[in-house]
Design an enzyme around this catalytic site. Structure first.
Site, PDB file in Angstrom:
ATOM      1  N   TRP A  77       0.825  -1.206   0.000  1.00  0.00           N
ATOM      2  CA  TRP A  77       0.000   0.000   0.000  1.00  0.00           C
ATOM      3  C   TRP A  77       0.858   1.254   0.000  1.00  0.00           C
ATOM      4  O   TRP A  77       0.585   2.204  -0.725  1.00  0.00           O
ATOM      5  CB  TRP A  77      -0.942  -0.013   1.214  1.00  0.00           C
ATOM      6  CG  TRP A  77      -2.190  -0.807   0.985  1.00  0.00           C
ATOM      7  CD1 TRP A  77      -2.355  -1.851   0.124  1.00  0.00           C
ATOM      8  CD2 TRP A  77      -3.448  -0.624   1.628  1.00  0.00           C
ATOM      9  NE1 TRP A  77      -3.635  -2.334   0.202  1.00  0.00           N
ATOM     10  CE2 TRP A  77      -4.324  -1.611   1.111  1.00  0.00           C
ATOM     11  CE3 TRP A  77      -3.907   0.247   2.602  1.00  0.00           C
ATOM     12  CZ2 TRP A  77      -5.648  -1.715   1.527  1.00  0.00           C
ATOM     13  CZ3 TRP A  77      -5.235   0.142   3.030  1.00  0.00           C
ATOM     14  CH2 TRP A  77      -6.097  -0.828   2.497  1.00  0.00           C
ATOM     15  N   ASP A  94       3.748  -1.653  11.998  1.00  0.00           N
ATOM     16  CA  ASP A  94       3.327  -3.050  11.926  1.00  0.00           C
ATOM     17  C   ASP A  94       4.105  -3.851  12.965  1.00  0.00           C
ATOM     18  O   ASP A  94       5.243  -3.508  13.285  1.00  0.00           O
ATOM     19  CB  ASP A  94       3.569  -3.635  10.536  1.00  0.00           C
ATOM     20  CG  ASP A  94       2.640  -4.810  10.218  1.00  0.00           C
ATOM     21  OD1 ASP A  94       2.760  -5.854  10.879  1.00  0.00           O
ATOM     22  OD2 ASP A  94       1.797  -4.657   9.329  1.00  0.00           O
ATOM     23  N   LYS A 174      -9.773  -1.875   6.445  1.00  0.00           N
ATOM     24  CA  LYS A 174     -10.279  -3.213   6.128  1.00  0.00           C
ATOM     25  C   LYS A 174     -11.217  -3.675   7.238  1.00  0.00           C
ATOM     26  O   LYS A 174     -10.884  -3.583   8.427  1.00  0.00           O
ATOM     27  CB  LYS A 174      -9.119  -4.200   5.984  1.00  0.00           C
ATOM     28  CG  LYS A 174      -9.576  -5.640   5.745  1.00  0.00           C
ATOM     29  CD  LYS A 174      -8.470  -6.510   5.211  1.00  0.00           C
ATOM     30  CE  LYS A 174      -7.331  -6.685   6.182  1.00  0.00           C
ATOM     31  NZ  LYS A 174      -6.252  -7.518   5.605  1.00  0.00           N
TER      32      LYS A 174
END
Length: 223
Positions: A77, A94, A174
């Site tokens: 992304w 992350d 998401k």
């Protein structure tokens, strides 16, 4: 070991120690046009095309100068953001290690860590135009539990977005089948002028993932 089946479809032979499930996964990868495109165009994952397709429909990358990527690994992304907005400041986070991306600040830590939001905001150096979240909780195989854990991340990302976005900014996240639950949608509608759900073509049909796109951040109420 692989061979070509009818219609040019790649087939994988069942090898010793390879389960049927892994054979199916390998065949799907070999025959996935998005996987092939990602390799040829230099993207780290086929997920890059989900963002490209969402942007084609909603136009949230246009003019973005500061972007946060929650759940950045492996970096597909952010590669799209860097390509479409080469001058944008980008910060990502992350739990997994991520290979460096030029001019991107990457934190390897849990977004739910109390220190994470402040570090991301500091790395941007100003209000964000866009907060992206491709985060999903590690699944335990119990559908309701998996859904609740992932939705908790979506809610946390949404709260963070309201703290760092400029007025007019966008939050893309998401979610799982059925989209964001009513409480979260109501909260997003309170803070954004437009809240929609979408499933981009690059998202596999059998996948339970959808995306919520909240645009037009209303800003912080005075007083």
């Amino acid at each position: 070991m692989r061979r070509t089946g009818p219609g040019g479809r790649q087939r994988v032979k069942t090898a010793k120690g390879r389960t049927n499930a892994s054979v199916r996964w390998l065949e799907r990868q070999l025959n996935d046009p998005y996987v092939r495109m990602a390799k040829s165009e230099g993207y780290r994952s086929r997920a890059a095309y989900k963002l490209i397709e969402l942007d084609e429909r909603f136009g949230f990358l246009r003019g973005a100068q500061r972007v946060v990527d929650l759940g950045i690994a492996p970096g597909g992304w952010t590669q799209v953001v860097r390509k479409k907005c080469p001058k944008a400041k980008v910060a990502g986070i992350d739990l997994l290690p991520v290979d460096p991306i030029e001019d991107v600040t990457i934190f390897q830590m849990d977004f739910m860590d109390d220190a994470a939001p402040g570090l991301l905001a500091e790395a941007l150096g100003g209000p964000a135009d866009l907060v992206l979240s491709d985060m999903a909780a590690n699944t335990v195989g119990h559908q309701q539990t998996d859904h609740l854990r992932t939705m908790a991340l979506v809610e946390a990302g949404g709260l963070f977005a309201t703290e760092v976005l400029r007025p007019g900014g966008t939050y893309v996240a998401k979610v799982l089948a059925g989209g964001a639950d009513h409480g979260l949608v109501a909260e997003l509608k309170r803070n954004f002028t437009s809240v929609k759900h979408a499933k981009p073509p690059a998202s596999r049909k059998e996948s339970s993932e959808w995306y919520v796109i909240a645009q037009g951040f209303k800003g912080h109420a005075e007083g």
